[in-house]
Design a protein around this motif. Structure first.
Motif, PDB file in Angstrom:
ATOM      1  N   ASN A 197       0.825  -1.205   0.000  1.00 33.27           N
ATOM      2  CA  ASN A 197       0.000   0.000   0.000  1.00 33.27           C
ATOM      3  C   ASN A 197       0.861   1.257   0.000  1.00 33.27           C
ATOM      4  OD1 ASN A 197      -2.490  -1.261  -0.069  1.00 33.27           O
ATOM      5  ND2 ASN A 197      -2.715  -1.308   2.161  1.00 33.27           N
ATOM      6  N   GLN A 198       1.959   1.219   0.738  1.00 32.40           N
ATOM      7  CA  GLN A 198       2.847   2.376   0.784  1.00 32.40           C
ATOM      8  C   GLN A 198       3.532   2.602  -0.560  1.00 32.40           C
ATOM      9  OE1 GLN A 198       5.510   1.836   4.111  1.00 32.40           O
ATOM     10  NE2 GLN A 198       3.893   2.173   5.637  1.00 32.40           N
ATOM     11  N   THR A 199       3.912   1.524  -1.231  1.00 36.43           N
ATOM     12  CA  THR A 199       4.493   1.656  -2.566  1.00 36.43           C
ATOM     13  C   THR A 199       3.463   2.212  -3.533  1.00 36.43           C
ATOM     14  OG1 THR A 199       6.033  -0.168  -2.183  1.00 36.43           O
ATOM     15  CG2 THR A 199       5.603   0.413  -4.467  1.00 36.43           C
ATOM     16  N   SER A 200       2.220   1.761  -3.375  1.00 30.51           N
ATOM     17  CA  SER A 200       1.136   2.286  -4.201  1.00 30.51           C
ATOM     18  C   SER A 200       0.965   3.781  -3.997  1.00 30.51           C
ATOM     19  CB  SER A 200      -0.166   1.557  -3.870  1.00 30.51           C
ATOM     20  OG  SER A 200      -1.253   2.139  -4.553  1.00 30.51           O
ATOM     21  N   VAL A 201       1.039   4.226  -2.747  1.00 26.72           N
ATOM     22  CA  VAL A 201       0.931   5.657  -2.455  1.00 26.72           C
ATOM     23  C   VAL A 201       2.023   6.425  -3.192  1.00 26.72           C
ATOM     24  CG1 VAL A 201       1.199   7.414  -0.648  1.00 26.72           C
ATOM     25  CG2 VAL A 201      -0.259   5.416  -0.245  1.00 26.72           C
ATOM     26  N   ARG A 202       3.226   5.897  -3.181  1.00 24.10           N
ATOM     27  CA  ARG A 202       4.335   6.560  -3.872  1.00 24.10           C
ATOM     28  C   ARG A 202       4.043   6.690  -5.368  1.00 24.10           C
ATOM     29  NH1 ARG A 202       9.011   6.843  -0.623  1.00 24.10           N
ATOM     30  NH2 ARG A 202       8.987   5.521   1.240  1.00 24.10           N
ATOM     31  N   ASN A 259      -3.749   3.768  -0.094  1.00 25.55           N
ATOM     32  CA  ASN A 259      -2.928   3.376  -1.248  1.00 25.55           C
ATOM     33  C   ASN A 259      -2.899   4.432  -2.345  1.00 25.55           C
ATOM     34  OD1 ASN A 259      -5.461   2.987  -2.445  1.00 25.55           O
ATOM     35  ND2 ASN A 259      -5.421   0.775  -2.048  1.00 25.55           N
ATOM     36  N   HIS A 260      -3.457   5.642  -2.066  1.00 29.37           N
ATOM     37  CA  HIS A 260      -3.341   6.740  -3.013  1.00 29.37           C
ATOM     38  C   HIS A 260      -2.773   8.004  -2.377  1.00 29.37           C
ATOM     39  CE1 HIS A 260      -5.750   4.247  -5.664  1.00 29.37           C
ATOM     40  NE2 HIS A 260      -5.587   5.136  -6.618  1.00 29.37           N
ATOM     41  N   GLY A 261      -2.768   8.069  -1.061  1.00 31.28           N
ATOM     42  CA  GLY A 261      -2.229   9.229  -0.380  1.00 31.28           C
ATOM     43  C   GLY A 261      -3.312  10.053   0.291  1.00 31.28           C
ATOM     44  N   THR A 262      -2.924  10.775   1.327  1.00 33.51           N
ATOM     45  CA  THR A 262      -3.863  11.630   2.033  1.00 33.51           C
ATOM     46  C   THR A 262      -4.182  12.869   1.199  1.00 33.51           C
ATOM     47  OG1 THR A 262      -2.143  12.940   3.128  1.00 33.51           O
ATOM     48  CG2 THR A 262      -2.866  10.900   4.239  1.00 33.51           C
ATOM     49  N   SER A 263      -5.186  13.588   1.617  1.00 30.24           N
ATOM     50  CA  SER A 263      -5.538  14.830   0.928  1.00 30.24           C
ATOM     51  C   SER A 263      -4.356  15.793   0.905  1.00 30.24           C
ATOM     52  CB  SER A 263      -6.729  15.492   1.632  1.00 30.24           C
ATOM     53  OG  SER A 263      -7.891  14.706   1.519  1.00 30.24           O
ATOM     54  N   ALA A 264      -3.684  15.945   2.048  1.00 27.03           N
ATOM     55  CA  ALA A 264      -2.546  16.870   2.122  1.00 27.03           C
ATOM     56  C   ALA A 264      -1.426  16.442   1.197  1.00 27.03           C
ATOM     57  CB  ALA A 264      -2.042  16.961   3.562  1.00 27.03           C
ATOM     58  N   GLN A 265      -1.154  15.141   1.135  1.00 27.14           N
ATOM     59  CA  GLN A 265      -0.095  14.647   0.263  1.00 27.14           C
ATOM     60  C   GLN A 265      -0.438  14.879  -1.207  1.00 27.14           C
ATOM     61  OE1 GLN A 265      -0.089  10.603   1.759  1.00 27.14           O
ATOM     62  NE2 GLN A 265       1.839  10.902   2.864  1.00 27.14           N
ATOM     63  N   ARG A 266      -1.662  14.586  -1.585  1.00 24.73           N
ATOM     64  CA  ARG A 266      -2.051  14.728  -2.982  1.00 24.73           C
ATOM     65  C   ARG A 266      -2.033  16.191  -3.403  1.00 24.73           C
ATOM     66  NH1 ARG A 266      -6.035  10.212  -5.176  1.00 24.73           N
ATOM     67  NH2 ARG A 266      -4.774  10.836  -6.957  1.00 24.73           N
ATOM     68  N   TRP A 269       1.840  17.279  -3.743  1.00 23.26           N
ATOM     69  CA  TRP A 269       2.571  16.816  -4.915  1.00 23.26           C
ATOM     70  C   TRP A 269       1.999  17.373  -6.212  1.00 23.26           C
ATOM     71  CZ3 TRP A 269       7.274  14.812  -5.050  1.00 23.26           C
ATOM     72  CH2 TRP A 269       7.798  14.318  -3.860  1.00 23.26           C
ATOM     73  N   LEU A 270       0.686  17.515  -6.285  1.00 28.31           N
ATOM     74  CA  LEU A 270       0.094  18.157  -7.467  1.00 28.31           C
ATOM     75  C   LEU A 270       0.577  19.588  -7.584  1.00 28.31           C
ATOM     76  CD1 LEU A 270      -1.929  18.377  -9.824  1.00 28.31           C
ATOM     77  CD2 LEU A 270      -3.698  18.921  -8.136  1.00 28.31           C
ATOM     78  N   ASN A 271       0.555  20.305  -6.482  1.00 31.45           N
ATOM     79  CA  ASN A 271       0.963  21.706  -6.500  1.00 31.45           C
ATOM     80  C   ASN A 271       2.454  21.856  -6.794  1.00 31.45           C
ATOM     81  OD1 ASN A 271       0.155  24.517  -6.083  1.00 31.45           O
ATOM     82  ND2 ASN A 271       1.493  24.449  -4.296  1.00 31.45           N
ATOM     83  N   THR A 284       9.194  10.304  -5.694  1.00 29.46           N
ATOM     84  CA  THR A 284       8.447   9.965  -4.478  1.00 29.46           C
ATOM     85  C   THR A 284       8.915   8.645  -3.876  1.00 29.46           C
ATOM     86  OG1 THR A 284       6.742   8.863  -5.812  1.00 29.46           O
ATOM     87  CG2 THR A 284       6.381  11.193  -5.268  1.00 29.46           C
ATOM     88  N   PHE A 285      10.003   8.081  -4.386  1.00 24.37           N
ATOM     89  CA  PHE A 285      10.436   6.757  -3.959  1.00 24.37           C
ATOM     90  C   PHE A 285      11.687   6.764  -3.089  1.00 24.37           C
ATOM     91  CE2 PHE A 285       7.758   5.936  -7.591  1.00 24.37           C
ATOM     92  CZ  PHE A 285       7.084   4.778  -7.253  1.00 24.37           C
ATOM     93  N   SER A 286      12.517   7.778  -3.205  1.00 25.92           N
ATOM     94  CA  SER A 286      13.806   7.752  -2.509  1.00 25.92           C
ATOM     95  C   SER A 286      13.702   8.076  -1.020  1.00 25.92           C
ATOM     96  CB  SER A 286      14.787   8.723  -3.173  1.00 25.92           C
ATOM     97  OG  SER A 286      15.047   8.329  -4.507  1.00 25.92           O
ATOM     98  N   GLY A 287      12.863   9.024  -0.661  1.00 29.55           N
ATOM     99  CA  GLY A 287      12.775   9.449   0.720  1.00 29.55           C
ATOM    100  C   GLY A 287      11.974   8.476   1.580  1.00 29.55           C
ATOM    101  N   SER A 288      11.953   8.772   2.875  1.00 29.01           N
ATOM    102  CA  SER A 288      11.175   7.946   3.783  1.00 29.01           C
ATOM    103  C   SER A 288       9.690   8.135   3.506  1.00 29.01           C
ATOM    104  CB  SER A 288      11.481   8.323   5.234  1.00 29.01           C
ATOM    105  OG  SER A 288      11.039   9.631   5.517  1.00 29.01           O
ATOM    106  N   TYR A 289       8.907   7.132   3.863  1.00 31.80           N
ATOM    107  CA  TYR A 289       7.471   7.201   3.627  1.00 31.80           C
ATOM    108  C   TYR A 289       6.848   8.349   4.417  1.00 31.80           C
ATOM    109  CZ  TYR A 289       2.605   5.743   3.174  1.00 31.80           C
ATOM    110  OH  TYR A 289       1.253   5.715   2.895  1.00 31.80           O
ATOM    111  N   SER A 290       7.330   8.575   5.599  1.00 35.50           N
ATOM    112  CA  SER A 290       6.776   9.631   6.440  1.00 35.50           C
ATOM    113  C   SER A 290       7.041  11.024   5.881  1.00 35.50           C
ATOM    114  CB  SER A 290       7.338   9.535   7.865  1.00 35.50           C
ATOM    115  OG  SER A 290       8.749   9.692   7.851  1.00 35.50           O
ATOM    116  N   SER A 291       8.029  11.147   4.989  1.00 33.68           N
ATOM    117  CA  SER A 291       8.364  12.458   4.441  1.00 33.68           C
ATOM    118  C   SER A 291       7.491  12.862   3.272  1.00 33.68           C
ATOM    119  CB  SER A 291       9.835  12.474   3.992  1.00 33.68           C
ATOM    120  OG  SER A 291      10.033  11.638   2.856  1.00 33.68           O
ATOM    121  N   LEU A 292       6.656  11.932   2.786  1.00 35.59           N
ATOM    122  CA  LEU A 292       5.815  12.229   1.637  1.00 35.59           C
ATOM    123  C   LEU A 292       4.788  13.311   1.963  1.00 35.59           C
ATOM    124  CD1 LEU A 292       5.169   8.624   0.270  1.00 35.59           C
ATOM    125  CD2 LEU A 292       6.632  10.385  -0.735  1.00 35.59           C
TER     126      LEU A 292
END
Length: 292
Positions: A197-202, A259-266, A269-271, A284-292
């Protein structure tokens, strides 16, 4: 958006008037109560996304029903079809240029327009599935009624919000061409459910970023963005976050199932893609998941 005079893509497979029987999922509950199944399936995860990873839909049981009523598009349907073709053309122009600048050749996806149900290289497509990209046939599938449901169910409205949906799916095609999609899907098959799911979010956040990159360059090339457009897209990103959808549908959130990301994350990254226009800043793959 300013689209008057813009060309329409020819990479279109319009199946909306296809006759014959329709295959449908035999389910017990039908459409979810608070949030339509289209939105939940597309942006809240679920069996269909897992099926895409496996290359075919194998959950549920399909039935075939006869349909003798021919599809007759309304004026709104036809306007949405023209709009979708123009947006796809814009993604072709932008990504062709970006790939060329990086010594690569862009191969445009096909946009499949359908009504109700159709087949894809990734299995059966249903209106309730929502828009999706299938790498098996390099096509974006969309039942145009989804845009109406975005407006009526989530209140996510506006032509730029709709363009964001198409550009996001094209973003997955860009990932496919760059090899990112296959690598991520291969990794997900070896991971636990939470890790997958976390990879999917990325993956999804990068597709959001690429949608922003497209919008940045489309505006540079065609002066397409009008006042209020960016706000429409950001608002849509907020309303299709996993946390927003889960809370509206269930009253609570289950972060490990995102598996798609929170509202804040989306939104972020769009912005970021909108502001920078630089594909290389969308890692979106290199950093830690918490940094997304």
């Amino acid at each position: 958006m300013r689209l008057n005079g813009r060309r329409q893509s020819s990479n279109i497979d319009d199946r909306r008037s296809s006759g014959g029987g329709r295959r449908g999922l035999l389910t017990g509950g039908g459409i979810a109560g608070v949030i339509i199944a289209a939105v939940i399936a597309w942006l809240g995860g679920g069996d269909f996304f897992s099926a895409l990873i496996g290359g075919a839909i194998d959950s549920g049981q399909f039935i075939t029903t006869d349909s003798s009523t021919a599809y007759t598009p309304t004026q709104e349907d036809e306007e949405l079809a023209i709009f979708s073709k123009q947006i796809l053309a814009g993604t072709e122009d932008v990504w062709t240029e970006i790939f060329r600048q990086n010594g690569l050749e862009y191969e445009a996806p096909t946009l499949v327009l359908y009504s109700g149900s159709t087949t894809s290289g990734c299995g059966q497509a249903q209106a309730s599935t929502g828009p999706f990209y299938c790498s098996a046939d390099q096509s974006v599938y969309i039942d145009l009624s989804f845009f109406k449901e975005m407006k009526s169910t989530l209140g996510a409205d506006g032509d730029f919000a709709y363009a964001y949906v198409i550009a996001h799916e094209v973003g997955h095609h860009v990932q496919y061409l760059l090899g990112t999609l296959d690598k991520a899907h291969s990794l997900m098959r070896r991971q636990s459910e939470t890790e997958a799911n976390q990879t999917s979010v990325r993956l999804e956040l990068q597709a959001d970023y690429y949608a922003g990159v497209w919008a940045h360059h489309d505006n540079r090339m065609f002066n397409s963005i009008e006042p209020g457009d960016i706000e429409e897209a950001i608002d849509a990103a907020q309303k299709i976050g996993d946390d927003y959808l889960q809370k509206k549908a269930r009253g609570y959130v289950v972060p490990e199932s995102f598996n798609h990301g929170t509202s804040a994350q989306r939104q972020r990254w769009l912005n970021k893609g909108l502001q920078t226009g630089d594909p290389s800043q969308g890692d979106t793959f290199s950093g830690s998941y918490s940094s997304l």
